[in-house]
Design an enzyme around this catalytic site. Structure first.
Site, PDB file in Angstrom:
ATOM      1  N   LYS A  78       0.843  -1.199   0.000  1.00 61.39           N
ATOM      2  CA  LYS A  78       0.000   0.000   0.000  1.00 61.39           C
ATOM      3  C   LYS A  78       0.874   1.243   0.000  1.00 61.39           C
ATOM      4  CE  LYS A  78      -3.854   2.100   2.590  1.00 61.39           C
ATOM      5  NZ  LYS A  78      -4.769   1.961   3.750  1.00 61.39           N
ATOM      6  N   SER A 156      -9.791   2.420   2.882  1.00 58.29           N
ATOM      7  CA  SER A 156      -8.853   3.116   2.014  1.00 58.29           C
ATOM      8  C   SER A 156      -7.900   2.169   1.277  1.00 58.29           C
ATOM      9  CB  SER A 156      -8.021   4.094   2.857  1.00 58.29           C
ATOM     10  OG  SER A 156      -7.221   3.376   3.801  1.00 58.29           O
ATOM     11  N   SER A 180     -10.386   0.106   7.182  1.00 59.55           N
ATOM     12  CA  SER A 180      -9.783   0.210   5.842  1.00 59.55           C
ATOM     13  C   SER A 180      -9.095  -1.050   5.340  1.00 59.55           C
ATOM     14  CB  SER A 180      -8.782   1.372   5.807  1.00 59.55           C
ATOM     15  OG  SER A 180      -9.460   2.598   5.815  1.00 59.55           O
TER      16      SER A 180
END
Length: 493
Positions: A78, A156, A180
């Site tokens: 990420k 997210s 998330s």
């Protein structure tokens, strides 16, 4: 052997150790899949040279008999994790051009274990979002498709979820501040675990809300989550909130035997207007665990209804403090200035240009609730509510509950753009089942357990006792086995 990118971590590890495949072959297959996946917009910084060098080194380690579980396995990272000399923008324009000179503790641990990094993955800007629509890179797209719409992969960690579901990588790192990891996992038919706060180091992970943020793995199976979580966990002296506790062999704890375990069903999670499909999924999950020998217990978590408002005071407050460091002085984006502009104008213009609307909204909310005259009315009150929410869980566990079963999301994946003009609160409601876990610092895992009537994946959430991720993973493993979820998105990208 074709389709190596579709392997799980566990299967790929076993094939690597048996010398059936090499890490270079495996990495090549994943790189090829990632490069051909532009329509998903999951990977935002490709690192093929880094990946092949790491794969070559991993093959040498395996040949020498020095191979930890993650050795030679290709993953995505990420964009919130700083990786040395690889662009890291946290999905924001304000960090444009930022090349970290250091490695986050978690990526360092993974690389030390021989893991291969394929590249950086899309995400909501500064991890603020539930649909991956606030990213400077544009929307990440869910590989699941049932009509002509493009669906959200959740947020997210949307790029991480999309990449794992589409077999672009074997697993990915994610972060979870209010859901998330777990919400995107539920939207994409993957597994995502948020460990206990302090289990995984936050050092080198761009901060959103420091008392809530926690990194974790996003994988294809519960076994893979156990393998990767062990590699990511451990004490870090550079993180003052890191817990100095031994890391168990999580994979060895996956027996699937949950006979006699007490599983709580909280009545407060039966929300008004909850879709019938979510209610049915939850009832099915309860039956599956009961059939596996668990004892189902109706419990109460009375302060649940205050969790979302408390979260949306505490998280923006911490964000407004953390994001004050992005000022255009030392790194990242700096606005072009007029001749008469001073330092104040430079800050104002840089932050106005660099931060997206959702980040600006949360910074302003956070600054407001921390301001004189409102601190006690909002921030301190939210902190007291947080303590009560944690006490609800503590009381349940003290009464003998081993884990708690809830829905993971209030719906399946929705279409990108469908909530653009809606009240922001509608988007925030996506976190209604997940934020309590962050506020209480507990471990939580999302497991795919079924499809809705349109054919989109749905997940259930299990919440565990603090520091007992092994026990939680074992309960999730039993649920996964009972559900038998094997559906995959049909390739269209």
């Amino acid at each position: 052997m074709t389709d190596l990118n579709t392997l799980t971590l566990a299967d790929a590890r076993d094939k690597l150790r048996a010398k059936d495949i090499s890490s270079e072959e495996l990495t090549g297959a994943c790189l090829k899949a990632a490069e051909a996946s532009g329509a998903l917009n999951a990977f935002v910084h490709h690192t093929p040279d880094v990946a092949m060098a790491q794969a070559k080194a991993a093959d040498a380690r395996i040949a020498g008999g020095d191979a930890p579980s993650m050795c030679g396995l290709p993953i995505g990272v990420k964009d919130l994790f700083c990786t040395k000399h690889v662009p890291g923008q946290a999905g924001s324009r304000i960090l444009e051009g930022f090349l970290p000179e250091y490695e986050s503790t978690i990526t360092a641990k993974l690389f030390d274990a021989g893991t291969v990094m394929l590249g950086k993955l899309n995400m909501d800007e500064f991890a603020m979002g539930s649909s991956n629509e606030t990213s400077v890179y544009g929307n990440a797209v869910n590989p699941w498709k049932v009509d002509d719409r493009q669906l959200t992969p959740g947020g997210s960690s949307g790029g991480s979820a999309a990449a794992v579901a589409a077999d672009l990588c074997l697993a990915a790192t994610g972060t979870d501040t209010g859901g998330s990891i777990r919400q995107p996992a539920a939207f994409t038919g993957t597994v995502g675990i948020k460990p206990t706060y302090g289990r995984c180091s936050r050092w080198g992970v761009v901060a959103f809300a420091s008392s809530l943020d926690q990194a974790g793995p996003m994988t294809k199976t519960v076994r893979d989550a156990a393998i990767m979580l062990e590699a990511m966990s451990g004490f870090d002296p550079k993180d003052s909130t890191s817990a100095d506790l031994p890391v168990p062999d999580f994979e060895a704890m996956l027996t699937g035997d949950i006979r006699g375990k007490k599983i709580g069903i909280p009545k407060e999670y039966h929300m008004d207007g909850m879709p019938a499909e979510i209610e049915a999924l939850w009832a099915d999950g309860r039956k599956m665990l009961e059939d596996a020998g668990a004892v189902m217990v109706d419990i109460t978590l009375p302060h649940t209804k205050y969790a979302l408002p408390a979260y949306y005071v505490i998280a923006p407050a911490e964000a407004s403090s953390n994001l004050a460091r992005y000022d255009g002085v030392r790194y990242g984006h700096r606005a072009k200035l007029d001749g008469g502009d001073g330092i104040t104008e430079m800050y104002e213009k840089t932050r106005a240009e660099g931060f997206g609307h959702e980040v600006q909204r949360r910074v302003m909310i956070g600054t407001y609730v921390l301001s004189a005259g409102f601190y006690d009315a909002y921030y301190n009150r939210a902190r007291r509510v947080r303590a009560l929410i944690k006490k609800d869980f503590d009381d349940a566990f003290a009464a003998g509950i081993d884990a708690i079963l809830t829905p993971a999301t209030p719906s399946s994946a929705f279409g990108l753009g469908e909530m653009k003009n809606a009240d922001p609160v509608q988007m925030y409601l996506n976190d209604v089942f997940t934020v309590t876990v962050n506020l209480a610092g507990l471990p939580g895992i999302s497991v795919p357990t079924g499809l809705d009537k349109a054919g989109l994946p749905l997940g259930l959430q299990l919440i565990g006792r603090p520091w007992e991720e092994g026990d939680l993973l074992n309960t999730a493993y039993a649920l996964e086995q009972a559900a038998g979820f094997v559906s995959k998105p049909a390739k269209w990208w």
